[in-house]
Design a protein around this motif. Sequence first.
Motif, short mmCIF file in Angstrom:
data_model
loop_
_atom_site.label_atom_id
_atom_site.label_comp_id
_atom_site.label_asym_id
_atom_site.label_seq_id
_atom_site.Cartn_x
_atom_site.Cartn_y
_atom_site.Cartn_z
N VAL A 153 0.87 -1.31 0.04
CA VAL A 153 -0.08 -0.10 -0.02
C VAL A 153 0.85 1.14 -0.22
O VAL A 153 1.68 1.32 0.85
CB VAL A 153 -1.06 -0.07 1.28
N GLU B 157 3.01 0.82 3.23
CA GLU B 157 2.58 0.08 4.24
C GLU B 157 2.45 -1.47 3.81
O GLU B 157 1.90 -1.43 2.94
CB GLU B 157 1.27 0.71 4.66
N PHE C 74 -0.04 -4.59 3.46
CA PHE C 74 -1.34 -4.76 3.03
C PHE C 74 -2.05 -5.53 4.22
O PHE C 74 -1.55 -6.81 4.60
CB PHE C 74 -1.35 -5.47 1.66
N ASN D 126 -9.77 4.43 -5.52
CA ASN D 126 -10.26 4.93 -4.37
C ASN D 126 -11.17 6.32 -4.55
O ASN D 126 -10.45 7.22 -5.44
CB ASN D 126 -9.23 5.37 -3.30
N GLU E 206 -6.08 4.53 9.26
CA GLU E 206 -5.84 6.13 9.36
C GLU E 206 -6.66 6.68 10.17
O GLU E 206 -7.57 6.26 10.82
CB GLU E 206 -6.23 6.69 7.91
#
Length: 556
Positions: A144, A186, A188, A225, A283
Motif C-alpha cells: 500500500v 505500508e 497490506f 479509491n 488512518e
Amino acid sequence: MNILIVGSGAREHALAEKVSQSALCEKLYFAPGNGGTRLIGENINIQATDLEGLVDFAEKNNIDFTIVGPEDPLNLGIVDVFEERGLKIFGPRKAAAKLEGSKAFAKDFMVRHNIPTGEYIETSNLNQAIDFTKKLLQESSKAVIKADGLCAGKGVFIVDNLEEGEKYLREILQDGSYGIKKVIIEEFLQGFEMSLIAFVDNNNIKMLPTSKDHKNIFDKDQGLNTGGMGTYSPNIQANPYLEEIEDQILLPFLKGLQVDKMDFRGVIFIGLMITASGIKVLEFNTRFGDPETQSILNRLDSDLLDIMIKTSEDRLDQAQLSFNDKKVVTLILASGGYPEKYEKGFEITGLEKLEGVKIYHAGTKFVDQKLVTSGGRVLSIVAIEDSFDKAIDLVYKAADKIDFKGKYYRTDIGPKVYRYYLEEDLDKFRSIKEIVAQLGLDQEDIKLYSRFDIEGLKQDQAKDLLNDLNQEQKTYEGIDAFDLQKSFKKAFLVETDLVENKQIENYPQEIFVEKALVVSSQKDLLRNEYKKLKDQILQETKGSQVRLLGLPTKIS
Ligand code: AMP
Ligand code: GLY
C-alpha cells in the motif's frame, strides 16, 4: 443561536439537518453550501478555505457557533483563527488536525502510543521506497502506497506488482503530483473494514455508531479509491469488536493526546481493519466522514448541537448520546468519470418522485431555477428502516428514479454477509466435553455450532460454497441472525478464524469466509455456571468471546 456550517458536501447537509432539530438552533448559514442546503438555510459565497473571509463573516453576522465539515480548513488552522478572535467553533486545532493532514505524523503518533497499525516506512527517497515496496510484495503479494498529504481519499494506492508501484512512487516522489514529495509505504492488511467516529475532548471519548464505507469506485471494491460511494450503519460484522477497540485503540488514543499535550476537541474518525492478527488502525481523520455521517446521524437520537457545544467546551462528559436500532443505508449518486475527470452542469430531475428516502445534496447547485450537477459526488440517498434489505431496496428504487446525464452509482452498497450454522457433535470437541462434564452440566443442554460468515457471493453461491466446506455432509440451517438471541439462551463464540480471501474453484471473485465455533446453552445457566464454562473454554481454546449480534442474513 446562529450557526455557520463550513463545507459543501452531503455530510454538511446531514449535519445541518440534525443541528436544525435542536431547540438551540435558530438560523443556519452555509459557506459555501450547495443546492440542497439553500433550502434549509442561507448559502454564503465564501469558500471553506477562506479563513479570513469566514471569520469576518462570523463576527459581522453574530454567528454563535461554527461547525467545520471538511479537513482542509481544519488543517489550515480555522479553529485557531476563530478561537483567537473569541468565536466558538467545533473541530480540532491545526496541531491536532495534522493527525489527518500527515499520514507520517499519524503513524508516528500510533507507534509512540502503542496503537496497533500496519508495518510501514516513511520516505522521500525513491530507491528506498522501491526497495520496501519490493520487500512487501515478496512477503504478501500486495503493498500500500500513500501520499503523505490530504488527497480527498485519492492518494492511496494498493498495488500487486512492482511496475505499478514504481509508477505511483514516481508520480508522488518525482513529479510531486500529490503535493508533498513524501510517501508512507505500508503492509497490506487483510480483513474487514470499519469506520468509527467518536467525539473527543481533552478528557473524554464517546463513540458514535459504527458504519462501513465503500471506498472504491466500482462494485466489488474494484477501481480507484474515492471519497466513499456508500455506507451502512451499523457495521454489524465489526460491532462485536467494540470493547477491544475501546481498550486497544480509543483509550490509548486519548492518553496519547494527553501525553503529547495536544488540544483536541472535535471528532476523531478512525479507519480500522479487523485482521486475523488483531485490530489495526488504517488512518485517522479529524472530522466527520462523508458518507459515514449521512448514515450514522440518522441513528443518533440526541441533540447534536448540544453535544458539539459541550465537546468544544471540554464538557463532553456532560453530553448525552443515545442511538436507535435502525438499519441505515446511504448510496451516493456520482457524476460519470468521478473520481477522475467528469463533466458537470447537467439537470437533475426526479427528486419529487421519491418515496421512503431522504436526500442530502453534495455537488448540486441551482442555475436559472434548475437544479444541476456541480461536483463528483452529487447526491446521497439515505433509507432508515428496520431491516437492511428494506433500506437497500428503497435507496436503489430512488436511484432509478433520479436522473441526470452520466449518473453513476455502485450497485452493491449494503452488508453482504450470509451466515450459516452447522450443528457440531460435542464428542468431536473432547476438551470442551470434559469441561462440560467437570462443571457437572448436562451435555444435552450444551450445543455447538460452526458458524460461517460468507461474503462476496450471492445467496445460492454461498449455499454451494457451504456444501463444499461441509465435507461431512452435516445438515445446516440458516438462522435469521435476529432470532439468534431467541434460539440460544446464552452463547459465546470461540476459535474465530479468518479464512483468507481465496479464489475458490467455480467462483470467479474473491470470497471472504469467517468461521467460528458457537458454544450455546439451551438452558438458562446460572451466572456463575456460565462464567466458569465460558472462562474455561476460552482459556482452553484461546478463543475470544464476542457478542452474538445479528448479521443481515437473508436466509429463506
Ligand atoms: P486511508 O485513506 O489510509 O484510509 O486509505 C483508504 C483506503 O485504502 C482504506 O479505507 C482501505 O480500504 C485501503 N487501505 C489503506 N491502507 C490499507 C492497508 N494497509 N491495507 C489494506 N487496505 C488499506
Ligand atoms: N468516507 C471517508 C472519508 O470521509 O474520508
